[in-house]
Design a protein around this motif. Structure first.
Motif, mmCIF file in Angstrom:
data_model
loop_
_atom_site.group_PDB
_atom_site.id
_atom_site.type_symbol
_atom_site.label_atom_id
_atom_site.label_comp_id
_atom_site.label_asym_id
_atom_site.label_seq_id
_atom_site.Cartn_x
_atom_site.Cartn_y
_atom_site.Cartn_z
ATOM 1 N N ASN A 196 0.811 -1.220 0.000
ATOM 2 C CA ASN A 196 0.000 0.000 0.000
ATOM 3 C C ASN A 196 0.846 1.273 0.000
ATOM 4 N N ARG A 197 1.951 1.275 0.738
ATOM 5 C CA ARG A 197 2.795 2.464 0.760
ATOM 6 C C ARG A 197 3.348 2.768 -0.633
ATOM 7 N N CYS A 198 3.676 1.718 -1.386
ATOM 8 C CA CYS A 198 4.170 1.911 -2.754
ATOM 9 C C CYS A 198 3.065 2.449 -3.659
ATOM 10 N N ILE A 199 1.851 1.929 -3.481
ATOM 11 C CA ILE A 199 0.729 2.418 -4.278
ATOM 12 C C ILE A 199 0.499 3.900 -4.000
ATOM 13 N N ARG A 200 0.574 4.299 -2.739
ATOM 14 C CA ARG A 200 0.383 5.712 -2.391
ATOM 15 C C ARG A 200 1.483 6.577 -2.986
#
Length: 199
Positions: free
Chosen positions: A177-181
């Motif tokens: 999720n952090r990468c997607i953000r």
């Protein structure tokens, strides 16, 4: 550990309609080192940016390299560290070489910004890899297909060739999720993050 700080400034008027990125990356000067060339290929006219992260969860993203695809010459001297198979001229905006620490994980997002009048779309590719000591690599970001490919440049009886080592991940929704953000914030997309799993 002593480190050499290198700054790169891309002159704004060289590419119409592109915001430029000041990149600051500290190259290692001691220890086990590999040489890595970043290339922006394809017909996309605009800026390609390499972002480095501390880990595969995309923590602490920092700009590493700024490239301009389809530009083999400008007023900025090429950044080179002696990797074979250089074919980009003395003043190249679309290829730069750096020293990286060997035998440790490196995590990158390479993405392109729209160029010109915004007729092209932004997109990117994630890479998680490591580089072996005293070896040469090339990371080619194809701005047409938005795919990053890692090659090792190998020597055999005095002849050099690019050998495929890794293809970057373009399935952004499969990333943490952090990468997607990070991707959404930098590229302007709205890919949904994954819902936490219920226990």
């Amino acid at each position: 550990m002593f480190r050499l700080r290198t700054k790169f400034f891309i002159v704004p008027f060289l590419v119409s309609g592109c915001a430029t990125t000041t990149v600051q990356y500290e190259e290692p000067t001691v220890g086990d080192i590999a040489k890595v060339r970043f290339v922006a290929s394809g017909h996309h006219v605009g800026e390609a940016v390499v972002v480095g992260f501390d880990n595969s969860e995309c923590e602490n993203g920092k700009n590493r390299v700024s490239l301009f695809a389809k530009m083999h010459g400008n007023f900025t001297k090429s950044k080179r560290v002696g990797i074979p198979l250089w074919s980009y001229g003395d003043y190249a905006a679309n290829a730069k070489e750096f020293l990286f620490e060997a035998d440790k994980p490196h995590n990158f997002l390479i993405f392109k910004r729209p160029g010109g009048l915004g007729t092209s779309i932004s997109c990117g590719s994630f890479i998680s890899t490591s580089f072996e000591k005293d070896r040469n690599y090339e990371i080619d970001f194809d701005t047409n297909g938005c795919r990053a490919i890692v090659y090792e440049i190998q020597e055999n009886d005095g002849d050099y060739s690019r050998v495929l080592a890794l293809i970057g991940n373009t399935n952004i929704s499969s990333m943490p999720n952090r990468c997607i953000r990070e991707y959404n914030n930098r590229i302007g997309t709205k890919i949904p993050v994954k819902e936490p799993k219920l226990k």
